[in-house]
Design an enzyme around this catalytic site. Structure first.
Site, short mmCIF file in Angstrom:
data_model
loop_
_atom_site.label_atom_id
_atom_site.label_comp_id
_atom_site.label_asym_id
_atom_site.label_seq_id
_atom_site.Cartn_x
_atom_site.Cartn_y
_atom_site.Cartn_z
N GLY A 439 22.57 28.99 -30.07
CA GLY A 439 22.69 28.72 -28.65
C GLY A 439 24.11 28.31 -28.30
N GLY A 441 26.59 26.89 -24.86
CA GLY A 441 26.56 26.43 -23.48
C GLY A 441 27.82 25.68 -23.17
N GLY A 442 27.84 25.08 -21.99
CA GLY A 442 29.01 24.34 -21.57
C GLY A 442 29.27 23.14 -22.49
N GLY A 444 28.71 22.93 -25.72
CA GLY A 444 29.13 23.24 -27.08
C GLY A 444 28.24 24.31 -27.68
N VAL A 446 25.12 25.38 -30.54
CA VAL A 446 24.03 24.92 -31.39
C VAL A 446 23.88 25.88 -32.56
CG1 VAL A 446 21.60 24.30 -31.51
CG2 VAL A 446 22.87 23.97 -29.39
N ASP A 557 19.36 16.92 -15.80
CA ASP A 557 19.67 18.35 -15.98
C ASP A 557 18.43 19.12 -16.39
OD1 ASP A 557 21.21 20.58 -15.86
OD2 ASP A 557 22.24 20.24 -17.77
#
Ligand SMILES: *[C@@H]1O[C@H](CO)[C@@H](O)[C@H](O)[C@H]1NC(C)=O
Ligand SMILES: *[C@@H]1O[C@H](CO)[C@@H](O)[C@H](O)[C@H]1NC(C)=O
Ligand SMILES: *[C@@H]1O[C@H](CO)[C@@H](O)[C@H](O)[C@H]1NC(C)=O
Ligand SMILES: *[C@@H]1O[C@H](CO)[C@@H](O)[C@H](O)[C@H]1NC(C)=O
Ligand SMILES: *[C@@H]1O[C@H](CO)[C@@H](O)[C@H](O)[C@H]1NC(C)=O
Length: 748
Positions: A439, A441-442, A444, A446, A557
């Site tokens: 994964g 995302g903003g 970092g 995964v 979030d």
């Protein structure tokens, strides 16, 4: 040495080339301007085809051609003695007729001959290479010989012979010449006249059923082999070779040297040799030379180094005139023969050498020690630097902040999370290899990680060393280390000594809710039942965070991408990076607005006042996502459909709800529940936070729906009326509740 090697390599092909040229065509056999062949027979000087080309008349060879279709034949001098081969070693081969003696079956003599050969001066029959041979089953033969017909004298006569008999053809043995059908005997030394005579004991009277001829000849032993089958072949005018020795004149070397003008071996590198028997003397090239010793400059140096068979040098060969020299590499010396290369024995007690050796050894030792010390220092410094770096990272990554924060709280919680070492996690993720990314995302990246005990982890790695990000990491760490819930992704530990902080979670295998809704292949399997379960579980855990936990937590979030699903489609809320702990005494919290567009509470956006109701709004968006299978923001859709919330509320008002509900979840059994959930979503999406239900209310409602019950909390009549009027049978002119009117203006 290098140059020699080079030359050797370069010359190699030329050697092979020139070797063939020299030995086959460039060997000077004859005198200049003289024919050196008669047909295929080489004619080397002292032999020659004319008087000028030969040494003297004894070496004149007559080359006769019967016709152009026949190969020319060579004859010795002007005799009828045919030559088949001439060797400079002092031999020629002459061809000789076979004697025969044949009888008719009635015992009368039919045919026979007694051929002979008379050699001129300087030629004798070689007595070791030739044998007198008789073949037949009722025959005996003798050979008349004469030695030394010097100056026309008759010389001395000798005679020898043998007998060959057999009773049946079967007695004959191939290759055996011991008296049965074949006999052989030695001939005297130095003879120059040979004549063979044959006789029969019984005129073949007792064997004529299979044999009626006898044969005899003197022949080069090595080329003749007795064969019963070839009996008959011996007639037909066949000729057999006889080895004849030749020499120069009738003199010995010593005598010959006295008259230098006629001496045949006067060319350089040529030497004279007296034969053990036989006529005159012969010339030979000296050792190390080859060629024709009778010609001026006829003997040429042999390059022994070119032919490994000719030299026995172990290391390097150097050709010399008439010989060769073996040389050895430095530090080795040639042995006495110059072939092997034993090592030089060290000279004993050379003080100068010893001193030099000691100096060199000392120097080498010093350098080794220096290298050792230098590398040890380097590695030690590196080790210390690494430790220091890890400490720096720990501090930089909020280690102190964490320690401080944890000090205030329950220490036992800290014991529940594990501090991983950076090397442990590096190993688990194959050094954070791209293939392990699950994964991005903003926040970092995964990674999936596999521990040595095959336990699977998810490892969240912050993108860079951004202090605000680190704060988020610590925040998430602290929040998650405090909450345990089956619908919250479990934090297993962290690692702060890496360049960027790392958080370690349990691995949730089935991806995010976002993926499961918006990937076609997956959404097919996301039944209404599962959707409702996910919604209920998510609502439940948010309700727990808002109220049940010791200090309320606002996630801030909530979105489908932050809800993970395991194999049983159990929802696991993740990503608490922006979550906030809400002190009990403060109902509202003023913060910087954070969250994800499309899910963001419009009220919070305007006021920056953070309450639990922001999560309710975001959850409402997730509900709509679950209902419609559409993304919160779809920029590829017409303008009025870009924002899912608005579009959903609009269709709801227009009583066209089922136009945007995910098709494959609609059926008779689910229809009512879908309507209920849609109504619930609408409530969650109220613009005014106060008008939204609490997460607890939402959770209860959803649980009730799941369990098949009716809504328990919103049973007031208004709602019921509203539901019935809105979703009832074909009521077109429905008045929409005031809540929604300010967010969407109804067209028409
Ligand atoms: C062949 O022989 C002639 C003279 O005998 C000599 O000049 C020439 O170099 C030789 N050629 C080779 C390739 O050895
Ligand atoms: C001629 O004699 C030489 C040397 O003995 C030998 O090598 C060669 O084969 C002989 N040639 C024939 C045709 O007999
Ligand atoms: C023996 O036979 C040959 C031919 O086969 C014949 O010419 C000859 O006369 C015979 N001699 C006797 C004595 O029969
Ligand atoms: C060799 O032959 C010559 C004549 O050809 C004769 O004068 C001489 O005496 C002979 N020498 C020997 C050693 O037989
Ligand atoms: C006879 O021939 C053999 C083999 O070729 C040789 O070794 C020997 O020297 C010859 N004899 C004479 C007297 O030349």
């Amino acid at each position: 040495m290098a140059i020699n090697m080079f030359m050797f390599l370069v010359l190699l092909p030329i050697i092979f080339f020139s070797k063939s040229v020299v030995s086959i065509s460039n060997f000077s056999l004859a005198k200049p301007n003289c024919k050196d062949h008669c047909g295929k027979i080489p004619i080397p000087y002292p032999f020659g085809l004319t008087e000028e080309c030969s040494l003297n008349k004894y070496f004149l060879v007559t080359c006769n051609k019967i016709s152009r279709y026949h190969r020319p034949k060579a004859y010795l001098m002007n005799s009828r003695t045919q030559i088949s081969n001439i060797s400079l070693n002092g031999q020629i081969r002459v061809l000789q007729e076979i004697a025969h003696d044949c009888y008719a079956p009635n015992g009368t003599f039919v045919s026979g001959n007694n051929p002979g050969i008379t050699l001129p001066d300087h030629y004798t029959v070689n007595n070791t290479a030739n044998k007198f041979t008789v073949i037949g089953c009722d025959t005996y033969g003798h050979v008349h010989t004469r030695r030394g017909h010097v100056h026309g004298s008759r010389g001395h006569n000798y005679m020898t012979g043998c007998a060959a008999t057999c009773d049946t053809k079967d007695d004959l043995v191939e290759g055996s010449c011991t008296g049965i059908g074949c006999c052989q005997t030695l001939i005297p030394k130095g003879i120059s006249f040979v004549e063979v005579k044959l006789r029969s004991f019984d005129n073949y009277a007792f064997v004529n059923d299979f044999s009626n001829c006898g044969y005899g000849f003197v022949v080069e032993e090595s080329v003749f082999s007795f064969s019963p089958q070839k009996f008959a072949n011996l007639r037909d005018g066949k000729k057999l070779p006889l080895v004849v020795d030749w020499g120069i004149k009738n003199e010995s070397c010593l005598e010959a040297r006295k008259s230098m003008s006629s001496y045949a071996c006067k060319s350089s590198n040529s030497e004279c040799s007296d034969p053990s028997s036989g006529p005159g003397y012969r010339c030979f090239c000296k050792k190390g030379f080859e060629g024709n010793p009778y010609l001026p400059q006829g003997c040429q140096d042999i390059d022994e180094c070119k032919d490994p068979d000719l030299n026995d040098c172990e290391y390097h060969c150097e050709n010399e005139e008439g010989s060769y020299k073996c040389s050895c590499p430095k530090g080795y010396h040639g042995d006495k023969d110059g072939h092997g290369c034993p090592r030089d024995e060290p000279r004993e007690h050379d003080p100068e050498l010893e001193l030099k050796l000691k100096l060199v050894a000392g120097f080498a030792l010093g350098i080794i020690a220096l290298i050792f010390v230098a590398s040890w220092t380097y590695f030690e410094l590196r080790r210390r630097k690494l430790i220091k770096m890890k400490q720096t990272f720990f501090l930089q990554n909020g280690g102190l902040l964490l320690q401080e924060k944890l000090k205030k709280r329950d220490r036992s919680l800290l014991e529940m999370v594990k501090i991983f070492t950076s090397s442990e996690l590096k190993r688990a993720t194959n050094n954070f290899h791209e293939s392990m990314i699950i994964g991005k995302g903003g926040y970092g990246t995964v990674y999936k990680g596999v521990l040595q005990d095959n336990k699977i982890l998810a490892i969240k790695k912050s993108k860079e060393i951004d202090p605000s990000q680190i704060e988020q990491f610590i925040n998430e760490f602290i929040i998650l280390s405090q909450v345990r819930h089956r619908n919250i992704v479990r934090l297993l530990g962290c690692c702060l000594e890496a360049q960027v902080p790392l958080l370690v979670y349990e691995f949730i295998g089935n991806g995010t809710l976002y993926e499961n809704i918006h990937t076609k292949d997956k959404s097919r399997f996301l039944s209404w039942e599962k959707r409702l379960k996910i919604a209920a579980e998510t609502a439940g855990v948010l309700s727990y965070l808002h109220s049940a936990a010791s200090t309320p937590i606002i996630h801030r979030d909530i979105k489908s991408a932050n809800i993970l699903l395991d194999a049983l489609f159990t929802a696991k809320v993740s990503d608490f990076g922006t979550s906030r702990l809400v002190p009990m005494d403060r109902a509202q919290l003023s913060t910087m607005v954070q969250g994800t567009l499309g899910y963001l509470d419009p009220e919070y956006m305007q006021t920056s006042q953070l309450t639990e109701k922001s999560d309710v709004y975001s959850f409402g968006v997730v509900l709509v996502e679950l209902l419609t299978g559409r993304k919160a923001l779809s920029y590829d859709k017409p303008e009025e459909e870009i924002n899912l919330t608005n579009f959903f509320l609009y269709t709801l008002r227009k009583d066209r709800l089922f136009e945007i509900i995910e098709g494959n979840i609609v059926c008779d059994e689910t229809r009512e529940q879908i309507i209920e959930v849609s109504k619930l979503a609408k409530k969650c999406l109220n613009v005014r936070g106060e008008d939204r239900p609490t997460m607890k209310e939402v959770a209860i409602e959803l649980d009730a729906l799941r369990l098949g019950g009716r809504n328990s909390w919103a049973k007031d009549e208004d709602d019921r009326e509203e539901i019935e009027s809105r979703f009832g049978e074909g009521l077109d002119s429905v008045s929409f509740s005031d809540d929604c009117s300010d967010s969407i203006t109804v067209p028409g």
